[in-house]
Design a protein around this motif. Structure first.
Motif, PDB file in Angstrom:
ATOM      1  N   GLN A 188       0.863  -1.184   0.000  1.00  0.00           N
ATOM      2  CA  GLN A 188       0.000   0.000   0.000  1.00  0.00           C
ATOM      3  C   GLN A 188       0.893   1.224   0.000  1.00  0.00           C
ATOM      4  N   GLY A 189       0.542   2.230  -0.793  1.00  0.00           N
ATOM      5  CA  GLY A 189       1.353   3.440  -0.803  1.00  0.00           C
ATOM      6  C   GLY A 189       1.136   4.287  -2.040  1.00  0.00           C
ATOM      7  N   TYR A 190       1.783   5.456  -2.059  1.00  0.00           N
ATOM      8  CA  TYR A 190       1.614   6.416  -3.147  1.00  0.00           C
ATOM      9  C   TYR A 190       2.140   5.890  -4.469  1.00  0.00           C
ATOM     10  N   PHE A 191       3.024   4.895  -4.448  1.00  0.00           N
ATOM     11  CA  PHE A 191       3.528   4.333  -5.693  1.00  0.00           C
ATOM     12  C   PHE A 191       2.397   3.707  -6.504  1.00  0.00           C
ATOM     13  N   TYR A 192       1.366   3.251  -5.818  1.00  0.00           N
ATOM     14  CA  TYR A 192       0.216   2.635  -6.480  1.00  0.00           C
ATOM     15  C   TYR A 192      -0.930   3.634  -6.637  1.00  0.00           C
ATOM     16  N   SER A 193      -1.218   4.363  -5.573  1.00  0.00           N
ATOM     17  CA  SER A 193      -2.291   5.359  -5.630  1.00  0.00           C
ATOM     18  C   SER A 193      -2.291   6.181  -4.356  1.00  0.00           C
TER      19      SER A 193
END
Length: 224
Positions: free
Chosen positions: A205-210
């Motif tokens: 989970q994280g900003y790399f994905y969304s």
């Protein structure tokens, strides 16, 4: 005005969305921000918003978890658990997971675990290793949980990023020992992906994905 934003949890092994964490936001002069007091909106009102969020996600939520955070002040309230049970009755087909963001008492952990599992819901421990969720505080809770979440961003914010590999190794061992699902939060770049792969953590989970976004604005073009 309040709204739940959502952030996907991605299973990079199966190359699909594992679940969505709901994150409460309040609209003000600076736009949507994290509330300073989560008791400002009652649990019943949050449950109504959560139901609306599930409806907005629609088919994107077909086989995924929908995670709802509770801090200590919230899970201490006598109406919280009954409200969650009523919500589950209305969302029978949704896989609900309750995330404790702060350490409960052992009695609370046992009670929530028993009741939630009896109604086909999951109980997760968020932010393990930081804040009140240190190993000393929560080790007795692990047998009653389903998942643990390790948030790399918490250590980065306190200037302890160098401790992430050691802590990640420790918590993946605890997850394996207690047969818990492990979620790694704070994935920001391919280097974080590689670190997760080193410790065989497949749910990210994280900003790399969304970034957290309004449910209707969610796009499923993730960097698996």
């Amino acid at each position: 005005m309040f709204k739940f934003f959502v952030q996907p949890q991605v299973d990079v092994h199966d190359r699909q969305v594992y679940g969505y964490e709901t994150l409460l936001r309040k609209y003000g002069p600076d736009g949507w921000r994290v509330p300073t007091n989560f008791l400002e909106l009652s649990i019943a009102e949050q449950a109504t918003l959560l139901e609306q969020t599930a409806q907005e996600l629609g088919p994107k939520l077909a086989h995924q978890f929908l995670a709802f955070n509770l801090n200590q002040a919230q899970f201490d309230l006598p109406d919280t658990l009954p409200t969650i049970l009523k919500l589950k009755q209305r969302l029978k087909s949704v896989n609900l997971a309750i995330e404790f963001t702060e350490a409960p008492t052992l009695a609370q952990m046992k009670h929530y675990s028993e009741v939630l599992h009896a109604h086909d819901m999951m109980l997760d421990l968020d932010d393990v290793g930081t804040g009140s969720n240190t190993y000393a505080n929560i080790k007795a809770f692990l047998p009653y949980a389903d998942k643990i979440k390790f948030a790399m961003q918490n250590l980065r914010m306190t200037g302890d990023a160098d401790k992430i590999p050691e802590q990640l190794a420790f918590w993946t061992q605890q997850a394996e020992k207690n047969q818990l699902t492990m979620i790694l939060e704070g994935i920001e770049d391919p280097q974080d992906q590689a670190l997760a792969a080193k410790y065989q953590v497949t749910i990210h989970q994280g900003y790399f994905y969304s970034q957290p976004v309004a449910p209707k604005a969610l796009a499923l073009n993730f960097n698996y």
